[in-house]
Structure formats: C-alpha cells, structure tokens
Design a protein around this motif. Structure first.
Motif, PDB file in Angstrom:
ATOM      1  N   ALA A   3       0.999  -1.323  -0.064  1.00  0.00           N
ATOM      2  CA  ALA A   3       0.258   0.109   0.148  1.00  0.00           C
ATOM      3  C   ALA A   3       0.750   1.502  -0.085  1.00  0.00           C
ATOM      4  N   LYS A   4       2.040   1.169   0.814  1.00  0.00           N
ATOM      5  CA  LYS A   4       2.670   2.246   0.702  1.00  0.00           C
ATOM      6  C   LYS A   4       3.052   2.632  -0.682  1.00  0.00           C
ATOM      7  N   GLY A   5       3.992   1.525  -1.390  1.00  0.00           N
ATOM      8  CA  GLY A   5       4.059   1.214  -3.034  1.00  0.00           C
ATOM      9  C   GLY A   5       3.514   2.257  -4.096  1.00  0.00           C
ATOM     10  N   MET A   6       2.349   1.773  -3.575  1.00  0.00           N
ATOM     11  CA  MET A   6       0.845   2.249  -4.671  1.00  0.00           C
ATOM     12  C   MET A   6       0.831   3.705  -4.396  1.00  0.00           C
ATOM     13  N   ALA A   7       1.157   4.277  -3.197  1.00  0.00           N
ATOM     14  CA  ALA A   7       0.825   5.392  -3.222  1.00  0.00           C
ATOM     15  C   ALA A   7       1.908   6.126  -2.652  1.00  0.00           C
ATOM     16  N   LEU A  20      -2.050   4.441   6.901  1.00  0.00           N
ATOM     17  CA  LEU A  20      -0.960   3.968   6.625  1.00  0.00           C
ATOM     18  C   LEU A  20      -0.226   3.896   8.271  1.00  0.00           C
ATOM     19  N   SER A  21       0.205   4.897   8.383  1.00  0.00           N
ATOM     20  CA  SER A  21       0.498   5.274   9.519  1.00  0.00           C
ATOM     21  C   SER A  21       0.267   5.630  11.189  1.00  0.00           C
ATOM     22  N   GLY A  22      -1.082   5.350  11.198  1.00  0.00           N
ATOM     23  CA  GLY A  22      -1.649   5.955  12.192  1.00  0.00           C
ATOM     24  C   GLY A  22      -1.612   3.265  12.630  1.00  0.00           C
ATOM     25  N   LEU A  70       8.413  -5.978  -6.628  1.00  0.00           N
ATOM     26  CA  LEU A  70       8.277  -4.030  -7.499  1.00  0.00           C
ATOM     27  C   LEU A  70       7.722  -2.889  -6.522  1.00  0.00           C
ATOM     28  N   ILE A  71       7.094  -2.843  -5.960  1.00  0.00           N
ATOM     29  CA  ILE A  71       6.119  -2.342  -5.271  1.00  0.00           C
ATOM     30  C   ILE A  71       6.122  -2.255  -3.695  1.00  0.00           C
ATOM     31  N   THR A  72       6.465  -3.701  -3.009  1.00  0.00           N
ATOM     32  CA  THR A  72       6.727  -3.838  -1.460  1.00  0.00           C
ATOM     33  C   THR A  72       8.068  -3.107  -1.118  1.00  0.00           C
ATOM     34  N   HIS A  73       8.588  -3.679  -2.324  1.00  0.00           N
ATOM     35  CA  HIS A  73       9.994  -2.965  -2.369  1.00  0.00           C
ATOM     36  C   HIS A  73      10.496  -1.657  -2.473  1.00  0.00           C
ATOM     37  N   GLY A  88       7.009   0.127  -2.165  1.00  0.00           N
ATOM     38  CA  GLY A  88       6.875   0.524   0.192  1.00  0.00           C
ATOM     39  C   GLY A  88       8.302   0.922   1.195  1.00  0.00           C
ATOM     40  N   LYS A  89       9.038  -0.041   1.003  1.00  0.00           N
ATOM     41  CA  LYS A  89       9.756  -0.598   2.171  1.00  0.00           C
ATOM     42  C   LYS A  89      11.447   0.508   2.057  1.00  0.00           C
ATOM     43  N   ASN A  90      11.174   1.622   1.137  1.00  0.00           N
ATOM     44  CA  ASN A  90      11.951   2.423   0.894  1.00  0.00           C
ATOM     45  C   ASN A  90      11.053   4.270   0.666  1.00  0.00           C
ATOM     46  N   ALA A  91      10.264   3.733   1.071  1.00  0.00           N
ATOM     47  CA  ALA A  91       8.588   4.742   0.565  1.00  0.00           C
ATOM     48  C   ALA A  91       9.763   6.413   0.735  1.00  0.00           C
ATOM     49  N   ILE A  92      10.758   6.806   1.963  1.00  0.00           N
ATOM     50  CA  ILE A  92      10.449   7.757   2.352  1.00  0.00           C
ATOM     51  C   ILE A  92      12.356   8.116   1.144  1.00  0.00           C
ATOM     52  N   PHE A  93      13.130   7.502   0.843  1.00  0.00           N
ATOM     53  CA  PHE A  93      13.861   7.302   0.259  1.00  0.00           C
ATOM     54  C   PHE A  93      13.297   7.885  -1.603  1.00  0.00           C
ATOM     55  N   PHE A  94      12.197   7.462  -2.101  1.00  0.00           N
ATOM     56  CA  PHE A  94      11.902   7.452  -3.132  1.00  0.00           C
ATOM     57  C   PHE A  94      10.634   8.727  -2.985  1.00  0.00           C
ATOM     58  N   TYR A  95      11.029   9.491  -2.071  1.00  0.00           N
ATOM     59  CA  TYR A  95      10.027  10.153  -1.491  1.00  0.00           C
ATOM     60  C   TYR A  95      10.841  11.612  -1.857  1.00  0.00           C
ATOM     61  N   PHE A  96      11.887  11.725  -1.532  1.00  0.00           N
ATOM     62  CA  PHE A  96      12.659  12.256  -1.102  1.00  0.00           C
ATOM     63  C   PHE A  96      13.154  12.470  -3.035  1.00  0.00           C
ATOM     64  N   ALA A  97      13.429  11.300  -3.704  1.00  0.00           N
ATOM     65  CA  ALA A  97      13.992  11.170  -5.324  1.00  0.00           C
ATOM     66  C   ALA A  97      12.755  11.539  -5.962  1.00  0.00           C
ATOM     67  N   GLN A  98      11.493  11.143  -6.023  1.00  0.00           N
ATOM     68  CA  GLN A  98      10.744  12.049  -6.654  1.00  0.00           C
ATOM     69  C   GLN A  98      10.702  12.898  -6.828  1.00  0.00           C
ATOM     70  N   GLY A  99      10.728  14.192  -5.448  1.00  0.00           N
ATOM     71  CA  GLY A  99      10.772  15.810  -5.936  1.00  0.00           C
ATOM     72  C   GLY A  99      12.430  16.083  -7.117  1.00  0.00           C
TER      73      GLY A  99
END
Length: 362
Positions: free
Chosen positions: A10-14, A51-53, A285-288, A290-301
């Motif tokens: 779910a984090k990966g899809m988000a 998801l954080s909740g 790939l999607i769960t990967h 999600g596990k690294n969501a914060i780095f993908f969030y930084f990277a997509q910027g």
C-alpha cells in the motif's frame, strides 16, 4: 512477527501515485489536460497518514526515536540537495540554459518565479531546511513543494502517540472531536487556522481511524454501504458546490477543505477494504518501493523537477497522453535510480556521524 507485506504494498502504491501527481501537476501543467490532473489526486497523501496510524503504537520512546532517525536522514538529504542545487546553478547552466530555467519558474507562478543564480552558497537556506522552513531549491522546486507533508507528519505523529499512550480508551472521542473541528473550520472558514495547524484536524482523524483499524477487517456486507456513502458524498458535493468544484479540488487541498476531503474518501475506503483481505505473500517491486518510501519520496522531488527538461522539447511532437505515459515511466525509473543513490548517501552520512561520535567520545 512477520512483516505485513500489504502495508509495504500500500505504501508503494501510494508512492507511485504521488509520483504521478507530481508528474501531472508540475511539468504536466505544460501539456496534460486539467481533468487528468485532477483525477491524479484520487490516491493522494492521506493514504500515508492512514498507513502511519495502522503501524503506530503507544510507545512514546520508540516513536520519538523513529522521528529522530527520520530527522537525521532528512538533514543528510537536504545537505546533499543544497550542494547539488548549487552545483547545477553554477556548473549546469551550459546544459540547462538560464533562460530555460527562468521560463520554468515563470510557469508555476510568483512563488517559484524568482531564480537566484549566485556564485556564493546561500547557507541560510540550508539552515532553514534543517528547521523545516522550506525555502525554494531553485533547480529542484518539486522537492520543497513536496515537504509540507513531512512537517505535518511530525506534528500528527507526536499528537497521535500521546493520544494512544495517555487516552487509549477515548480514541473514539478524539476522532469525533477532530471530525467536529474539521467541519467547524469549514463552516466558518474565517477561523480556519493558518499554517500546519489547519492540516492536523483532518489528518489526525485519518491517523486515529487507521490505528483503530489495526488487525481488523471490514465485513463484506458493509463494503457496498461504504462505497455508497462515498458516492452519495460526491453527488452532494457537485450539487452543493456546482460542477466547477471538480477543477478546484487541488485548491481545496492546502489546507484540506470539504471538497478535497470528500474526494479522498474513495482512496481511504479502498485502503481499509483491502486491509487484512488482500494477501501479499511475496516481495515485489511495489513492496520494495513501500519499504523505502521515504527515499523514493525524496527522489521523486528531484526527478519530477528534472523531467521538465524532457517535456519542453517533446510536447509539440507527441500526443499529450503518450507523452504523459512516457514521462511518468521516466519519472518512476529516475526516482528508482536516485532513491538507490540517496540510500547510499544516507548510509555514508550515518557512518560519518558514527565516526565523529567515536572520535569525540575517545
């Protein structure tokens, strides 16, 4: 306890949805129709708070330690970004022409219209970033345009863990209070708090509902009712606000107002419907992501800023939908590569801090 791969999925899809949103709302303003840009908001940032909740508990020490680690990772990233931005401005202008960059900022209005090309690093910007005052990174404006989420995350996580720790039997009362405040702020917009305070009432509601859903499953017979309520809310929204409200959803996101809240209900209901029902048994790939969501969030910027320079020469020669698919695919691939690099930079930063700690402790 085995890791719940549905949460990672779910984090990966988000995350890939956020990448699509930033593809559509930044460089996409140059060629993607407004209708498609609005539809990109169907699966939006509210999912992360839910998801954080679900994953949060009442352990204050563990939560604060997790937030501290996130803050250090964030500081390592913005330090890297600061020097990368400076490098691009000083040495990259032969590739990204100055006039091209100025046109880029003028596209996104006065907030990003000023381009400061200076031979001296603007150190105050780095200090502001450390303190979560998101002054613009000239070459990578999408990065700072994304970070409002992080500040709100810190705030609601601290409030959330305090509620879970000290008022575990009254969570439903807090949910009701936050819902009431959200409606009160919308009924009387003149009292809607400015800054991040205005975001917390709605998003902490989402956070607490997510926590209440932990290890639970929505009964099958209730699912049609939930989607029916979402549909009814959407019908009411268009009846009450008029059909033009569709084009104003993004304006109602900062801070979240009734139209945007209604628009986000479909994604939240879908998240909870599939929770503890959709079984993800293998890493993918999607769960990967999600596990690294914060780095993908930084990277997509970073990647969402750079793809502008592909859009400009291609938009006149391709159908908008084909260009959108191509740019989105490039954005995801770029974010994947950049996130891997950012993770290595994060490891290097932590190793340097550990080295300094050993030396100063000796």
């Amino acid at each position: 306890m085995n890791r719940d791969l549905y949460i990672d999925f779910a984090k990966g899809m988000a995350t890939v949805s956020i990448i699509f949103i930033h593809t559509a709302f930044w460089s996409g303003q140059l060629y993607i129709p407004a209708e498609m840009r609005i539809f990109s908001l169907v699966f939006d940032v509210a999912l992360f708070y839910a998801l954080s909740g679900i994953t949060s508990g009442s352990n204050i020490e563990k939560t604060l330690y997790r937030l501290l680690k996130l803050q250090i990772t964030y500081m390592i990233f913005v330090t890297f970004l600061f020097f990368l931005d400076y490098f691009f401005k000083v040495f990259g202008l032969s590739f990204f022409s100055l006039e091209w960059l100025r046109n880029f900022y003028s596209t996104f209005g006065s907030k990003y219209a000023a381009l400061d090309i200076s031979t001296a690093p603007q150190w105050q910007n780095l200090g502001n970033w450390y303190l979560h005052q998101y002054t613009n990174a000239d070459t990578f404006p999408v990065v700072m345009g994304s970070f409002w989420y992080l500040k709100v995350y810190y705030i609601l996580t601290v409030f959330g863990v305090l509620i879970l720790r000290f008022f575990p039997k009254h969570i439903n009362w807090f949910i009701g209070l936050c819902i009431a405040l959200t409606f009160l702020f919308n009924i009387f917009p003149e009292i809607y708090p400015s800054g991040q305070v205005g975001y917390v009432a709605f998003y902490i509601t989402v956070f607490l509902i997510g926590n209440r859903m932990k290890r639970k499953k929505i009964p099958v017979k209730i699912i049609p009712l939930l989607y029916g309520l979402v549909a009814a809310a959407l019908v009411w929204m268009f009846w009450y606000y008029g059909s033009d409200i569709f084009y104003k959803i993004n304006r109602n996101k900062f801070p979240p107002k009734i139209p945007y809240i209604i628009w986000s209900l479909f994604s939240l209901v879908t998240l909870f419907v599939f929770y503890n029902r959709l079984k993800i048994t293998k890493e993918n790939l999607i769960t990967h992501i999600g596990k690294n969501a914060i780095f993908f969030y930084f990277a997509q910027g970073i990647s969402s800023s750079l793809i502008y320079f592909l859009v400009e020469p291609l938009k006149k020669n391709m159908a908008w939908w084909l260009l959108m698919i191509l740019i989105y695919a490039i954005n995801i691939a770029s974010a994947f590569i950049i996130s891997a690099g950012l993770k290595k930079i994060d490891d290097l930063g932590w190793n340097m801090l550990e080295f300094v700690r050993r030396k100063t402790a000796a």
